[in-house]
Design a protein around this motif. Structure first.
Motif, PDB file in Angstrom:
ATOM      1  N   HIS A  45     -48.534   3.752 -32.096  1.00 37.63           N
ATOM      2  CA  HIS A  45     -47.984   4.274 -30.838  1.00 37.63           C
ATOM      3  C   HIS A  45     -48.486   5.692 -30.559  1.00 37.63           C
ATOM      4  N   MET A  46     -48.617   6.506 -31.597  1.00 32.39           N
ATOM      5  CA  MET A  46     -49.149   7.859 -31.419  1.00 32.39           C
ATOM      6  C   MET A  46     -50.564   7.805 -30.857  1.00 32.39           C
ATOM      7  N   VAL A  47     -51.438   7.043 -31.521  1.00 28.41           N
ATOM      8  CA  VAL A  47     -52.849   6.984 -31.125  1.00 28.41           C
ATOM      9  C   VAL A  47     -53.005   6.278 -29.777  1.00 28.41           C
ATOM     10  N   ASN A  48     -52.167   5.305 -29.505  1.00 26.71           N
ATOM     11  CA  ASN A  48     -52.214   4.611 -28.224  1.00 26.71           C
ATOM     12  C   ASN A  48     -51.798   5.540 -27.083  1.00 26.71           C
ATOM     13  N   SER A  49     -50.939   6.520 -27.358  1.00 25.17           N
ATOM     14  CA  SER A  49     -50.443   7.443 -26.328  1.00 25.17           C
ATOM     15  C   SER A  49     -51.346   8.641 -26.097  1.00 25.17           C
ATOM     16  N   GLY A  50     -51.986   9.124 -27.157  1.00 28.33           N
ATOM     17  CA  GLY A  50     -52.813  10.324 -27.042  1.00 28.33           C
ATOM     18  C   GLY A  50     -54.282   9.975 -26.898  1.00 28.33           C
ATOM     19  N   HIS A  51     -54.961  10.653 -25.987  1.00 32.41           N
ATOM     20  CA  HIS A  51     -56.373  10.328 -25.777  1.00 32.41           C
ATOM     21  C   HIS A  51     -57.276  10.931 -26.846  1.00 32.41           C
ATOM     22  N   GLN A  52     -57.008  12.156 -27.254  1.00 32.02           N
ATOM     23  CA  GLN A  52     -57.825  12.840 -28.255  1.00 32.02           C
ATOM     24  C   GLN A  52     -57.015  12.915 -29.542  1.00 32.02           C
ATOM     25  N   VAL A  53     -57.668  12.767 -30.702  1.00 35.60           N
ATOM     26  CA  VAL A  53     -56.952  12.701 -31.981  1.00 35.60           C
ATOM     27  C   VAL A  53     -57.434  13.808 -32.915  1.00 35.60           C
ATOM     28  N   PHE A  54     -56.463  14.586 -33.419  1.00 33.60           N
ATOM     29  CA  PHE A  54     -56.730  15.650 -34.391  1.00 33.60           C
ATOM     30  C   PHE A  54     -55.956  15.336 -35.659  1.00 33.60           C
ATOM     31  N   VAL A  55     -56.646  15.416 -36.790  1.00 35.09           N
ATOM     32  CA  VAL A  55     -56.042  15.082 -38.079  1.00 35.09           C
ATOM     33  C   VAL A  55     -56.419  16.169 -39.083  1.00 35.09           C
ATOM     34  N   VAL A  56     -55.482  16.512 -39.955  1.00 34.24           N
ATOM     35  CA  VAL A  56     -55.774  17.399 -41.079  1.00 34.24           C
ATOM     36  C   VAL A  56     -55.605  16.582 -42.344  1.00 34.24           C
ATOM     37  N   GLY A  57     -56.645  16.556 -43.174  1.00 33.04           N
ATOM     38  CA  GLY A  57     -56.579  15.752 -44.389  1.00 33.04           C
ATOM     39  C   GLY A  57     -57.820  15.924 -45.234  1.00 33.04           C
ATOM     40  N   THR A  58     -58.212  14.839 -45.884  1.00 30.79           N
ATOM     41  CA  THR A  58     -59.371  14.841 -46.766  1.00 30.79           C
ATOM     42  C   THR A  58     -60.284  13.679 -46.409  1.00 30.79           C
ATOM     43  N   ILE A  59     -61.525  14.000 -46.031  1.00 29.61           N
ATOM     44  CA  ILE A  59     -62.516  12.962 -45.779  1.00 29.61           C
ATOM     45  C   ILE A  59     -63.087  12.555 -47.134  1.00 29.61           C
ATOM     46  N   GLN A  60     -63.017  11.256 -47.424  1.00 31.24           N
ATOM     47  CA  GLN A  60     -63.491  10.744 -48.703  1.00 31.24           C
ATOM     48  C   GLN A  60     -64.974  10.368 -48.615  1.00 31.24           C
ATOM     49  N   GLU A  61     -65.563  10.105 -49.763  1.00 34.09           N
ATOM     50  CA  GLU A  61     -67.005   9.802 -49.813  1.00 34.09           C
ATOM     51  C   GLU A  61     -67.389   8.611 -48.951  1.00 34.09           C
ATOM     52  N   ASP A  62     -66.474   7.634 -48.812  1.00 37.45           N
ATOM     53  CA  ASP A  62     -66.796   6.453 -48.004  1.00 37.45           C
ATOM     54  C   ASP A  62     -66.588   6.692 -46.507  1.00 37.45           C
ATOM     55  N   GLY A  63     -66.224   7.928 -46.130  1.00 37.61           N
ATOM     56  CA  GLY A  63     -66.034   8.267 -44.720  1.00 37.61           C
ATOM     57  C   GLY A  63     -64.617   8.049 -44.222  1.00 37.61           C
ATOM     58  N   SER A  64     -63.762   7.396 -45.024  1.00 39.31           N
ATOM     59  CA  SER A  64     -62.374   7.218 -44.621  1.00 39.31           C
ATOM     60  C   SER A  64     -61.606   8.503 -44.921  1.00 39.31           C
ATOM     61  N   VAL A  65     -60.397   8.592 -44.408  1.00 44.58           N
ATOM     62  CA  VAL A  65     -59.551   9.756 -44.649  1.00 44.58           C
ATOM     63  C   VAL A  65     -58.397   9.329 -45.542  1.00 44.58           C
ATOM     64  N   LYS A  66     -58.112  10.144 -46.520  1.00 46.62           N
ATOM     65  CA  LYS A  66     -57.130   9.852 -47.555  1.00 46.62           C
ATOM     66  C   LYS A  66     -55.724   9.639 -46.984  1.00 46.62           C
ATOM     67  N   GLY A  67     -55.007   8.694 -47.576  1.00 49.78           N
ATOM     68  CA  GLY A  67     -53.599   8.470 -47.274  1.00 49.78           C
ATOM     69  C   GLY A  67     -53.343   7.717 -45.987  1.00 49.78           C
TER      70      GLY A  67
END
Length: 182
Positions: free
Chosen positions: A88-110
């Protein structure tokens, strides 16, 4: 950007989302927090409790989520509701900002990684502040590229780790200052 015409969407949890909400409030940006019954929030202003019918609209297969994030998510009601809320968050917001850790496979942790994968699927402008590298990255041409993003749309998502460090906190503050001025 006209700040009082902008809306931040998050789920009001401790860490990055709480800090995004505080920054939005400081800068006069509207805020909507999506949650569900029984979910413990660190920030409780402008909360929209999603009912069972609304949550189902964000339903996904735990197998699909596990495959997309290269990790195993077990079928529990709480984790399913968290992932549905992120939808619902991503469906409502057009631009997405995240704070986290980018992993070696390109995914974000957690669980934060689900917001990232949904933003990719929905073709949303996507930016991740990688705390270990103390650097913003933008998803462009199917890869992470260093960037210094700004909030450029009236609706945006602020999500991320519960374990926000000083670099992550400063990155959020600077993002709002770049976008809306001091």
């Amino acid at each position: 950007m006209i700040k009082d015409k902008c809306t931040l969407y998050s789920s009001g949890l401790k860490g990055a989302e709480e800090t995004f909400g505080e920054a939005a409030e400081k800068h006069g940006v509207n805020e909507v927090i999506y949650s569900f019954e029984g979910h413990k929030l660190s920030r409780d202003k402008n909360v929209k409790i999603l009912g069972a019918e609304e949550l189902v609209r964000g339903d996904i297969s735990m197998e699909l989520a596990s495959r997309m994030l290269n990790r195993t998510y077990y079928e529990t009601e709480k984790i399913r509701k968290v992932l549905q809320t992120i939808f619902h968050m991503v469906n409502s917001g057009h631009q997405v900002f995240v704070v986290g850790t980018i992993q070696e496979d390109g995914s974000v942790k957690g669980g934060t990684g689900w917001a990232v994968e949904l933003a990719k699927m929905f073709n949303r402008p996507l930016h991740v502040f990688d705390q270990p590298n103390k650097q913003w990255f933008t998803w462009k041409n199917s890869s992470w590229q260093e960037d210094t993003p700004k909030i450029e749309y009236n609706t945006f998502v602020g999500s991320g780790t519960r374990y926000l460090n000083d670099a992550g906190r400063e990155a959020i503050d600077q993002l709002f200052a770049r976008s809306f001025g001091e």
